[in-house]
Motif scaffolding. Structure first.
Motif, mmCIF file in Angstrom:
data_model
loop_
_atom_site.group_PDB
_atom_site.id
_atom_site.type_symbol
_atom_site.label_atom_id
_atom_site.label_comp_id
_atom_site.label_asym_id
_atom_site.label_seq_id
_atom_site.Cartn_x
_atom_site.Cartn_y
_atom_site.Cartn_z
ATOM 1 N N GLY A 71 14.119 1.308 3.368
ATOM 2 C CA GLY A 71 14.059 2.727 2.970
ATOM 3 C C GLY A 71 12.871 3.506 3.550
ATOM 4 O O GLY A 71 12.083 3.135 4.118
ATOM 5 N N THR A 73 10.909 5.045 1.231
ATOM 6 C CA THR A 73 9.944 5.458 0.157
ATOM 7 C C THR A 73 8.529 4.252 0.317
ATOM 8 O O THR A 73 8.703 3.422 1.121
ATOM 9 C CB THR A 73 10.448 5.292 -1.087
ATOM 10 O OG1 THR A 73 11.095 4.053 -1.252
ATOM 11 C CG2 THR A 73 11.460 6.105 -1.451
ATOM 12 N N ASP A 76 9.086 0.588 0.193
ATOM 13 C CA ASP A 76 9.749 -0.073 1.459
ATOM 14 C C ASP A 76 8.923 -0.445 2.569
ATOM 15 O O ASP A 76 8.456 0.155 3.453
ATOM 16 C CB ASP A 76 10.937 1.095 1.995
ATOM 17 C CG ASP A 76 11.957 1.323 1.026
ATOM 18 O OD1 ASP A 76 12.340 0.375 0.542
ATOM 19 O OD2 ASP A 76 12.301 2.426 0.996
HETATM 20 MG MG MG Z 1 14.562 1.238 -0.595
#
Ligand code: MG
Ligand code: ATP
Length: 425
Positions: A71, A73, A76
């Motif tokens: 992801g 963020t 991640d």
């Molecule tokens: Mg994530």
């Protein structure tokens, strides 16, 4: 046979806040493709820990699958861990950035700047298109071992695996097959059964044989690895016939077979009917029987006769017998079975009367004592069972219900054999 490690990343997984379903799903897919999973590993969101596991995996298996952490963020960290493990830098992958922008544009939104990180790829890696989300997957070789990093979101992960990874793994597996079969048994404890098939359960043997147990049922799982599907089938067939020869009638079925299903099939095949009279199992036998679709062909019905008064009023149990022997007795178990067969007009009837606990036990009649009555066209009998005074209530009830079904099964099998030999076929 190719071997895989399956790694999931996520602090919520490592802490047990989310159940890791991805690795189980992936390992099953790998098995279906003929690849054996050697390890399932869960690491928290920690780039160094993930890198270390990747480096270990690269020397120990033929393919690595990893999910999560792709992801946008700060938690991640999979892209960074992959780059570190490969000893390369991350660089921007313009086609992935285009995909991200298009993904947001199609939803009428501007792409947040943060999402740019999802278009970063380790040098020499390939992006795996994400057809249902933002993060592309990543394919990279780690010391020559292919590694596929997929999204954590289960439906995105599955779609990407099927589209982008499975075809490559199929080529990697090169026709090998890892097949499994389960034989279901009843009537022997796991350790006694294990003794009888000990030589087949020796580790490192192919096919591999193992047991799983629960509430009286013991499953024997056979896993066969071979260069081809046909060879693996042959190994399974060989092991199955070996197990059947040794264990005989305690094996009641395989794979999707169930105890009530097998009893139902025997009743249907012989054109016989069944009813139940349940005390301590409170309708559990009836539930198991009616769980099977088509049970109306042979199931006449059942009575839940819990109080003594109900046993007398509904099933014609002699009140003097209840008084003399107690409701939990072989006499009453037989009377219940006979009463059910008469009231419901069935050929066979099963009954239970016992002490499911946790209270109500005495030294003479402890918790876990259950009498199981069986009425058949040739007579009415009762069996005394001791399921353990420390066993939980649900375990005692389920074991009692299953024991009743298994007694029926053995009785019906006997009747079938008898009819076949009697008719001279
Ligand atoms: Mg994530
Ligand atoms: P995203 O772009 O949504 O951040 P991601 O690839 O970074 O995707 P994660 O952030 O690790 O994936 O997880 C996203 C969601 O998927 C979370 O709700 C997480 O709990 C769930 N998830 C992640 N891994 C697994 C797993 N192994 N089994 C089940 N659910 C998982």
């Amino acid at each position: 046979m190719r071997r895989a490690w399956v790694i999931s990343t996520g602090t919520e997984l490592a802490l047990g806040q989310t159940v890791d379903t991805n690795t189980a799903w992936l390992a099953a897919q790998l098995a279906a493709l003929g690849i054996r999973t050697l390890r399932h590993i869960t690491v928290p969101d920690d780039a160094d820990a993930t890198r270390d596991v990747l480096l270990q995996a690269a020397t120990a298996c033929d393919v690595i699958l990893l999910t999560g952490g792709l992801g946008p963020t700060d938690d991640d960290l999979t892209r960074q861990a992959l780059a570190d493990a490969a000893g390369v830098q991350l660089h921007l992958h313009p086609p992935s950035l285009d995909h991200l922008r298009a993904f947001f544009a199609a939803r009428g939104r501007e792409m947040p700047e943060r999402n740019t990180v999802q278009a970063l790829l380790p040098q020499a890696a390939t992006a795996l298109p994400n057809t249902c989300g933002t993060a592309p997957g990543i394919c990279i070789a780690l010391s020559g071992t292919p590694c596929y990093a997929l999204p954590g979101v289960p439906f995105e992960m599955r779609a990407m695996f099927e589209r982008e990874v499975a075809p490559a793994l199929k080529r990697l597996a090169d026709g090998a097959a890892l097949l499994s079969r389960t034989l279901h048994t009843f009537g022997l404890g796991e350790s006694d059964l294990g003794e009888r098939i000990r030589d087949l359960m020796v580790r490192g043997r192919n096919p591999e044989v193992g047991t799983t147990a629960g509430f009286g049922l013991v499953g024997i799982r056979i896993n066969a690895a071979a260069p081809s599907h046909a060879d693996a089938e042959a190994l399974l067939d060989q092991a199955e016939s070996d197990l059947r020869r040794r264990l005989g009638s305690i094996i009641f079925g395989r794979d999707g077979d169930t105890l009530p299903g097998v009893v139902g099939a025997l009743l249907a095949a012989t054109g016989r009917t069944l009813s139940t009279a349940e005390s301590c199992t409170g309708g559990l036998i009836g539930t198991l029987i009616t769980d099977v679709a088509g049970s109306s062909r042979y199931n006449r019905g059942g009575a839940i006769a819990y109080a003594n008064q109900a046993k007398v009023a509904i099933l014609d149990v002699d009140p003097e017998e209840v008084e003399q022997c107690g409701a939990v007795s072989d006499v009453v178990a037989r009377a219940l079975a006979l009463g059910a067969a008469r009231k419901f007009g069935s050929d066979y009837a099963a009954s239970t009367t016992g002490i499911a606990g946790p209270a109500g036990g005495t030294p003479e009649k402890p918790v876990g004592l259950v009498f199981i009555g069986l009425h058949t066209p040739t007579g009415t009998t009762a069996q005394k069972c001791l399921f353990g005074s420390d066993a939980p209530r649900e375990a005692i009830r389920l074991r009692a219900a299953r024991t009743a079904l298994d007694l029926l099964r053995l009785e019906l099998m006997h009747a079938v054999t008898h009819e076949v030999s009697g008719s001279g076929r």
